[in-house]
Write an enzyme that holds these catalytic residues in place. Sequence first.
Site, PDB file in Angstrom:
ATOM      1  N   GLU A 164      43.551  42.902  36.300  1.00  0.00           N
ATOM      2  CA  GLU A 164      42.801  42.579  35.088  1.00  0.00           C
ATOM      3  C   GLU A 164      41.843  43.725  34.823  1.00  0.00           C
ATOM      4  O   GLU A 164      41.606  44.570  35.691  1.00  0.00           O
ATOM      5  CB  GLU A 164      42.034  41.266  35.258  1.00  0.00           C
ATOM      6  CG  GLU A 164      40.987  41.254  36.362  1.00  0.00           C
ATOM      7  CD  GLU A 164      39.650  41.824  35.962  1.00  0.00           C
ATOM      8  OE1 GLU A 164      39.293  41.747  34.760  1.00  0.00           O
ATOM      9  OE2 GLU A 164      38.943  42.364  36.834  1.00  0.00           O
ATOM     10  N   SER A 185      35.666  41.619  39.639  1.00  0.00           N
ATOM     11  CA  SER A 185      35.242  42.822  38.936  1.00  0.00           C
ATOM     12  C   SER A 185      34.935  43.933  39.946  1.00  0.00           C
ATOM     13  O   SER A 185      35.804  44.306  40.727  1.00  0.00           O
ATOM     14  CB  SER A 185      34.037  42.506  38.031  1.00  0.00           C
ATOM     15  OG  SER A 185      33.763  43.568  37.155  1.00  0.00           O
ATOM     16  N   HIS A 207      37.807  38.949  33.058  1.00  0.00           N
ATOM     17  CA  HIS A 207      36.478  38.862  32.447  1.00  0.00           C
ATOM     18  C   HIS A 207      36.496  37.935  31.233  1.00  0.00           C
ATOM     19  O   HIS A 207      36.227  38.340  30.097  1.00  0.00           O
ATOM     20  CB  HIS A 207      36.005  40.261  32.044  1.00  0.00           C
ATOM     21  CG  HIS A 207      35.662  41.130  33.206  1.00  0.00           C
ATOM     22  ND1 HIS A 207      36.620  41.661  34.043  1.00  0.00           N
ATOM     23  CD2 HIS A 207      34.460  41.585  33.666  1.00  0.00           C
ATOM     24  CE1 HIS A 207      36.021  42.410  34.963  1.00  0.00           C
ATOM     25  NE2 HIS A 207      34.721  42.357  34.764  1.00  0.00           N
TER      26      HIS A 207
END
Length: 298
Positions: free
Chosen positions: A201, A108, A271
């Site tokens: 992502e 992330s 996630h």
Amino acid sequence: MNLPALQKGDAVGIVCLARKVSLEDIQDGVALLEAWGLRVVVGQSVGAEDGYFGGSDAVRRADFQQMLDNPQIKAIFSARGGYGTTRILDQLDFTQLIANPKWIIGFSDVTALLCHLLSLGLESVHGTMPLLMGKPDTPEADETLRRILFREPLSYKIPAHPMNQPGTATGQLAGGNLILLDTITGTASDLDFSGKLLFIEDVGEYYYNIDRVLVHLRRQGRLEKLAGLVVGQFSDMNDTVVPFGKDVPQIILEHCASYGYPICFDFPVGHVPRNLALAVGRQATLQVTATEVTLHYV
């Protein structure tokens, strides 16, 4: 640069690079690391608060720096993501890390750090973090991370997606959160896309913003330089009042299909609970066929 396998009894650190987190929130993760035979050292930034962040920039930077410089710490986990890693990146000294490499783990917001390490010639791990570890729905995420850290054999095979683009490519595995990849453009942490097996992502984004970022990367000539593209999970997506009219695979193919390299969709990274760990900076081969996708390290 290959990193040595972790051994039972090794000390590993947990720091807060971005959003604040309490010690209680990471107890499941700490327990799992201890079950792996590791000694866990929790940094001062865990439990610290400065508004949104796990302590001030100075606190987070100093905590991470001392873990980087401590030869007894063999791996450092970011406790969680959120936002804040880029605020401290330029004040960090990686001299000791380059001389004595160790595992750095996160995803992330930590994408920026993983890319920065790659620019220094260092491997790292895009993988789950202590806040998320040790939960009933994360066994694969946890186990694939353990296998990378202990340097056990690991390869991935997933079913084919109808919009995949077939082919085989070998290159250095790199990537992470798409918005972060765009955010670090032009900085010391910038990722060189040339010859990479790029994985991407994201979470909670608008379809138009995914398109905007890909347009930006395409205009820079970056997308055409890839060896292959691994599209992970784009979860909890949002749309505008006037619908954008395309989903994530359609958006990506519009910008990338003409380049001819293999593209796979729906890879389990991102996630989501099944967030399979990937060794950033390691050479890998991606093979996309009509029936399956394989990813293995060279």
